[in-house]
Design a protein around this motif. Structure first.
Motif, PDB file in Angstrom:
ATOM      1  N   TYR A   1      -4.384  -3.824   6.175  1.00 23.40           N
ATOM      2  CA  TYR A   1      -3.521  -3.500   5.039  1.00 23.40           C
ATOM      3  C   TYR A   1      -2.486  -4.599   4.787  1.00 23.40           C
ATOM      4  O   TYR A   1      -2.195  -4.940   3.643  1.00 23.40           O
ATOM      5  CB  TYR A   1      -2.807  -2.167   5.263  1.00 23.40           C
ATOM      6  N   ALA A   2      -1.916  -5.153   5.857  1.00 20.92           N
ATOM      7  CA  ALA A   2      -0.884  -6.184   5.709  1.00 20.92           C
ATOM      8  C   ALA A   2      -1.444  -7.432   5.025  1.00 20.92           C
ATOM      9  O   ALA A   2      -0.777  -8.049   4.191  1.00 20.92           O
ATOM     10  CB  ALA A   2      -0.292  -6.542   7.069  1.00 20.92           C
ATOM     11  N   VAL A   3      -2.660  -7.795   5.363  1.00 22.06           N
ATOM     12  CA  VAL A   3      -3.290  -8.968   4.752  1.00 22.06           C
ATOM     13  C   VAL A   3      -3.577  -8.705   3.277  1.00 22.06           C
ATOM     14  O   VAL A   3      -3.324  -9.558   2.412  1.00 22.06           O
ATOM     15  CB  VAL A   3      -4.598  -9.340   5.498  1.00 22.06           C
ATOM     16  N   ILE A   4      -4.060  -7.518   2.979  1.00 22.79           N
ATOM     17  CA  ILE A   4      -4.325  -7.152   1.585  1.00 22.79           C
ATOM     18  C   ILE A   4      -3.023  -7.171   0.801  1.00 22.79           C
ATOM     19  O   ILE A   4      -2.967  -7.702  -0.318  1.00 22.79           O
ATOM     20  CB  ILE A   4      -5.002  -5.769   1.499  1.00 22.79           C
ATOM     21  N   ALA A   5      -1.966  -6.610   1.378  1.00 31.51           N
ATOM     22  CA  ALA A   5      -0.664  -6.573   0.708  1.00 31.51           C
ATOM     23  C   ALA A   5      -0.180  -7.986   0.384  1.00 31.51           C
ATOM     24  O   ALA A   5       0.303  -8.246  -0.719  1.00 31.51           O
ATOM     25  CB  ALA A   5       0.352  -5.846   1.585  1.00 31.51           C
TER      26      ALA A   5
ATOM     27  N   SER B   1       3.361  -4.174  -1.565  1.00 30.94           N
ATOM     28  CA  SER B   1       3.776  -3.673  -0.257  1.00 30.94           C
ATOM     29  C   SER B   1       2.587  -3.043   0.480  1.00 30.94           C
ATOM     30  O   SER B   1       1.582  -2.669  -0.133  1.00 30.94           O
ATOM     31  CB  SER B   1       4.885  -2.629  -0.417  1.00 30.94           C
ATOM     32  N   VAL B   2       2.740  -2.915   1.789  1.00 33.90           N
ATOM     33  CA  VAL B   2       1.713  -2.276   2.606  1.00 33.90           C
ATOM     34  C   VAL B   2       1.554  -0.813   2.176  1.00 33.90           C
ATOM     35  O   VAL B   2       0.439  -0.291   2.126  1.00 33.90           O
ATOM     36  CB  VAL B   2       2.052  -2.381   4.107  1.00 33.90           C
ATOM     37  N   LYS B   3       2.668  -0.157   1.842  1.00 36.94           N
ATOM     38  CA  LYS B   3       2.614   1.240   1.379  1.00 36.94           C
ATOM     39  C   LYS B   3       1.780   1.351   0.102  1.00 36.94           C
ATOM     40  O   LYS B   3       1.034   2.318  -0.079  1.00 36.94           O
ATOM     41  CB  LYS B   3       4.024   1.785   1.121  1.00 36.94           C
ATOM     42  N   ALA B   4       1.899   0.364  -0.791  1.00 37.23           N
ATOM     43  CA  ALA B   4       1.113   0.382  -2.030  1.00 37.23           C
ATOM     44  C   ALA B   4      -0.374   0.253  -1.717  1.00 37.23           C
ATOM     45  O   ALA B   4      -1.209   0.912  -2.341  1.00 37.23           O
ATOM     46  CB  ALA B   4       1.570  -0.730  -2.970  1.00 37.23           C
TER      47      ALA B   4
END
Length: 173
Positions: free
Chosen positions: A140-144, A150-153
């Motif tokens: 998720y962090a890499v995608i963000a 944001s990671v939440k998004a």
């Protein structure tokens, strides 16, 4: 405003390493977003060319974000009036499966078609995040970072994509 550190993107060896580590991910991002492999490869290459042409103005730390922004904007300009169609190459040929039940093969084909159509019908933001996570295996962090959100998004987009897919397959046998 060139970067004078050891990570100057204008240095040929630094740019070459940057290209090798980011070209495939950028191409896949464009493929998932716009559904056209040739276009994805062309636009990825064009984005790297623009990065090279403007390397003196782009700090190394911002190069990846710059690259994705250029690629995304170029893609939007190219396909402004086209409907997004997601296509996958078939990895397995059905003709070499002689020991499988024809009914099973039919159900499998129907399932794949429904899955591809369902993924295609997701909204663009959900589809991109979902495929980057499930196909590329990105965290998720890499995608963000790549999508500049944001990671939440990212979590929310993937969660909503899964909810939509579950709705589609609730009654599938």
């Amino acid at each position: 405003m060139g970067d004078t550190s050891n990570s100057n993107i204008c240095k040929e060896n630094v740019f070459s390493d940057f290209f090798k580590s980011n070209a495939k991910a950028l191409r896949n991002y464009l493929l998932y977003k716009f559904g056209n492999q040739e276009q994805a490869e062309d636009i990825a290459q064009e984005a790297f060319i623009k990065l090279w042409q403007n390397c003196a103005d782009v700090p190394f730390e911002k190069a990846k974000s710059y690259l994705y922004t250029i690629a995304n904007n170029t893609s939007l300009n190219v396909i402004a009036h086209q409907k997004v169609v997601l296509s996958f190459e078939k990895s397995n040929s059905f003709s070499d499966r002689t020991n499988e039940n024809p009914e099973f093969l039919l159900e499998e084909t129907q399932f794949k078609e429904k899955l591809l159509k369902s993924i295609q019908n997701l909204n663009e933001t959900q589809r991109v995040a979902f495929l980057m996570h499930r196909i590329d295996g990105k965290k998720y962090a890499v995608i963000a970072e790549e999508l500049n959100i944001s990671v939440k998004a990212v979590e929310k987009r993937i969660h909503l994509a899964l909810l939509e897919l579950r709705k589609e397959f609730r009654d599938f046998k």
